[in-house]
Design a protein around this motif. Structure first.
Motif, PDB file in Angstrom:
ATOM      1  N   THR A   1      -0.482   1.966 -10.986  1.00 56.94           N
ATOM      2  CA  THR A   1       0.061   2.314  -9.675  1.00 56.94           C
ATOM      3  C   THR A   1       1.441   2.949  -9.798  1.00 56.94           C
ATOM      4  OG1 THR A   1      -1.236   0.616  -8.570  1.00 56.94           O
ATOM      5  CG2 THR A   1       0.730   1.373  -7.438  1.00 56.94           C
ATOM      6  N   SER A   2       2.247   2.432 -10.731  1.00 58.98           N
ATOM      7  CA  SER A   2       3.613   2.957 -10.789  1.00 58.98           C
ATOM      8  C   SER A   2       3.634   4.409 -11.251  1.00 58.98           C
ATOM      9  CB  SER A   2       4.495   2.080 -11.670  1.00 58.98           C
ATOM     10  OG  SER A   2       3.872   1.817 -12.886  1.00 58.98           O
TER      11      SER A   2
ATOM     12  N   TYR B   1       4.083  -0.941  -1.347  1.00 57.88           N
ATOM     13  CA  TYR B   1       5.267  -0.277  -1.924  1.00 57.88           C
ATOM     14  C   TYR B   1       5.991   0.531  -0.854  1.00 57.88           C
ATOM     15  CZ  TYR B   1       8.023   2.928  -4.825  1.00 57.88           C
ATOM     16  OH  TYR B   1       9.032   3.661  -5.378  1.00 57.88           O
ATOM     17  N   TYR B   2       5.253   1.345  -0.122  1.00 63.71           N
ATOM     18  CA  TYR B   2       5.899   2.214   0.864  1.00 63.71           C
ATOM     19  C   TYR B   2       6.310   1.458   2.112  1.00 63.71           C
ATOM     20  CZ  TYR B   2       5.042   6.253  -1.978  1.00 63.71           C
ATOM     21  OH  TYR B   2       5.075   7.152  -3.000  1.00 63.71           O
TER      22      TYR B   2
ATOM     23  N   ILE C   1       2.776   6.457  -8.196  1.00 63.83           N
ATOM     24  CA  ILE C   1       3.891   6.519  -7.255  1.00 63.83           C
ATOM     25  C   ILE C   1       4.968   7.464  -7.773  1.00 63.83           C
ATOM     26  CG2 ILE C   1       5.810   5.156  -6.335  1.00 63.83           C
ATOM     27  CD1 ILE C   1       3.771   2.921  -5.848  1.00 63.83           C
TER      28      ILE C   1
ATOM     29  N   THR D   1      -3.909   4.739  -5.144  1.00 64.70           N
ATOM     30  CA  THR D   1      -3.361   3.649  -5.944  1.00 64.70           C
ATOM     31  C   THR D   1      -4.379   2.509  -6.022  1.00 64.70           C
ATOM     32  OG1 THR D   1      -2.336   2.519  -4.085  1.00 64.70           O
ATOM     33  CG2 THR D   1      -1.049   4.245  -5.150  1.00 64.70           C
TER      34      THR D   1
ATOM     35  N   THR E   1       3.797  10.964  -7.239  1.00 68.46           N
ATOM     36  CA  THR E   1       3.826  11.269  -5.811  1.00 68.46           C
ATOM     37  C   THR E   1       5.239  11.584  -5.370  1.00 68.46           C
ATOM     38  OG1 THR E   1       2.030   9.682  -5.562  1.00 68.46           O
ATOM     39  CG2 THR E   1       3.079  10.456  -3.546  1.00 68.46           C
ATOM     40  N   GLU E   2       6.193  10.750  -5.821  1.00 64.32           N
ATOM     41  CA  GLU E   2       7.584  10.969  -5.436  1.00 64.32           C
ATOM     42  C   GLU E   2       8.061  12.343  -5.904  1.00 64.32           C
ATOM     43  OE1 GLU E   2       9.534   9.335  -3.523  1.00 64.32           O
ATOM     44  OE2 GLU E   2       8.190   7.648  -3.187  1.00 64.32           O
TER      45      GLU E   2
ATOM     46  N   GLY F   1      -0.036   0.535  -3.290  1.00 67.48           N
ATOM     47  CA  GLY F   1       0.741   1.667  -2.819  1.00 67.48           C
ATOM     48  C   GLY F   1       1.225   1.451  -1.396  1.00 67.48           C
TER      49      GLY F   1
END
Lengths: 304, 98
Positions: free
Chosen positions: A92-93, A125-126, A96, A82, A99-100, A122
């Motif tokens: 980045t979104s 975010y996590y 993500i 990211t 990735t999800e 990133g």
């Protein structure tokens, strides 16, 4: 209708935002060329490594752990690349989101994904969502050096080489953004480990017909296995570095596009607000005139 | 000038982040993992791991260039030598030719 003062304040703040967006856009477009040059400069090295791996792959029966798949171990590693900073649009979104969905897919397959994240956005975010992250790296996502690639690949290779009961993983996926061109950047998922060695014969057919029929039979020093031990980790590292570089170029391009749109939006907003401000001012002037004319009329009427 | 009659090979030195040097050479000596190794033109195809050390390139003119390198590997085939290393410093002239 809002007051003229309020409109003026909004125009001023939008104008200063527009300046920031414009500056960001110019910075991003000047960095694009640099990012592309860096990616090009790293190409000869990854080509050399690829050729060496090809030469090694010709000697069949490679049983190095890096190319062998350990089916019994359900643990797999996922690395998401990211950005460090925002203002890069959906960069980045979308990483993500991919990735999800990859994590969900791996879960469905009965695997236990472990997350590694590069890039401050990133990581936050996590962290904010309280997710378990095995490893994180931050800094220099828009100009990643060899050192970062080395750090990441060492950590991931360590995890890969460990036996399953010590927290080792059997596969490694990378979620990164491919730089197609200035306008198009695509999120891609790459299975980095175990390394898939390309079948040389198939590859040669695909190559231009000028390729030599027989490849040279190399002698290896000190021994084939030791050369493999040295070259394969470097191969992985250079592939990771490649991913980092193409992600960096994509990030810069994304930022440029996002900032371009933001600048345009700010200009439109300023135009619209200026029009409203003019209308308000005109309305005020008209009202004052009406009042003056009305009162003058009233005075005249009184005299008569 | 006797040096120019010697057979030459193509040499390409690349570091992980950039190409460092490429050109013709008559001899290259390398810090191979089992000890120093010299390569002349038309060597047999070889793939060798290398350690930290100094790569010495003898140009056809007799100049010797030195490159400080960290670990990597070299591959030689069809009279072309590729030195791929993690990091490499710029060339330092060691001896001048005639």
């Amino acid at each position: 209708m809002a007051s003229q003062l309020a409109y003026k304040a909004r125009i001023a703040s939008t104008a200063s935002l527009e300046k920031i967006f414009n500056a960001q856009e110019m910075i991003a477009s000047s960095r694009i060329a640099k990012a592309r040059n860096v990616a090009l400069a790293a190409k000869p090295y990854s080509d050399a490594i690829f050729d060496a791996v090809q030469a090694l792959a010709q000697h069949t029966h490679i049983s190095h752990p890096i190319v062998r798949k350990d089916e019994d171990n359900p643990n797999v590693a996922v690395l998401a690349l990211t950005a460090d900073r925002g203002m890069a649009g959906a960069y980045t979104s979308s990483i993500i989101r991919e990735t999800e969905s990859l994590l969900a897919k791996l879960d469905d397959q009965g695997k236990k994904p472990e997350l590694y994240v590069y890039g401050r956005r990133g990581v936050t975010y996590y962290k904010y969502r309280g997710r378990d992250v095995r490893g994180t790296w931050e800094g220099n996502t828009d100009a990643p050096g060899v050192e970062v690639a080395e750090e990441i690949s060492n950590a991931l290779l360590d995890a890969y080489m460990k036996p399953a009961d010590e927290g080792g993983v059997s596969e490694l996926y990378i979620v990164f953004t491919e730089f197609v061109n200035m306008v198009v950047q695509k999120v891609r998922i790459l299975r980095m480990l175990p390394v898939e060695l390309v079948n040389v014969e198939d590859d040669e057919k695909a190559e231009a017909s000028g390729a030599p029929e027989a490849r040279p039979l190399y002698s290896f020093e000190p021994s084939r296995d030791e050369v493999l031990d040295r070259v394969l980790p470097k191969y992985v590292q250079s592939r990771i570095h490649e991913c980092l570089l193409t992600s960096a170029a994509s990030e810069t391009a994304c930022r440029q596009n996002a900032m371009h749109t933001a600048t345009d939006n700010a200009r439109n907003l300023i135009d619209e607000l200026t029009r409203k401000l003019n209308a308000t001012r005109q309305a005020a002037i008209t009202q004052e005139l009406t009042e003056i004319i009305g009162s003058a009329d009233a005075l005249n009427n009184e005299k008569e | 000038m006797a040096a120019s009659s010697k057979p030459t090979m193509k040499v390409n030195i690349v570091a992980a982040d950039r190409p460092v040097w490429s050109g013709e050479a008559t001899m290259v000596s390398l810090p191979a993992s089992e000890g120093s190794m010299g390569i002349l033109a038309d060597h047999e195809p070889v793939l060798t791991a290398t350690n930290d050390g100094l790569v010495k390139v003898t140009e056809p003119s007799g100049n010797v260039l030195g490159f400080k390198v960290t670990d990597g590997f070299i591959s030689f085939d069809s009279n072309k030598l590729t030195v791929a290393v993690e990091t490499c410093e710029e060339a330092q002239p060691i001896t001048e030719g005639e």
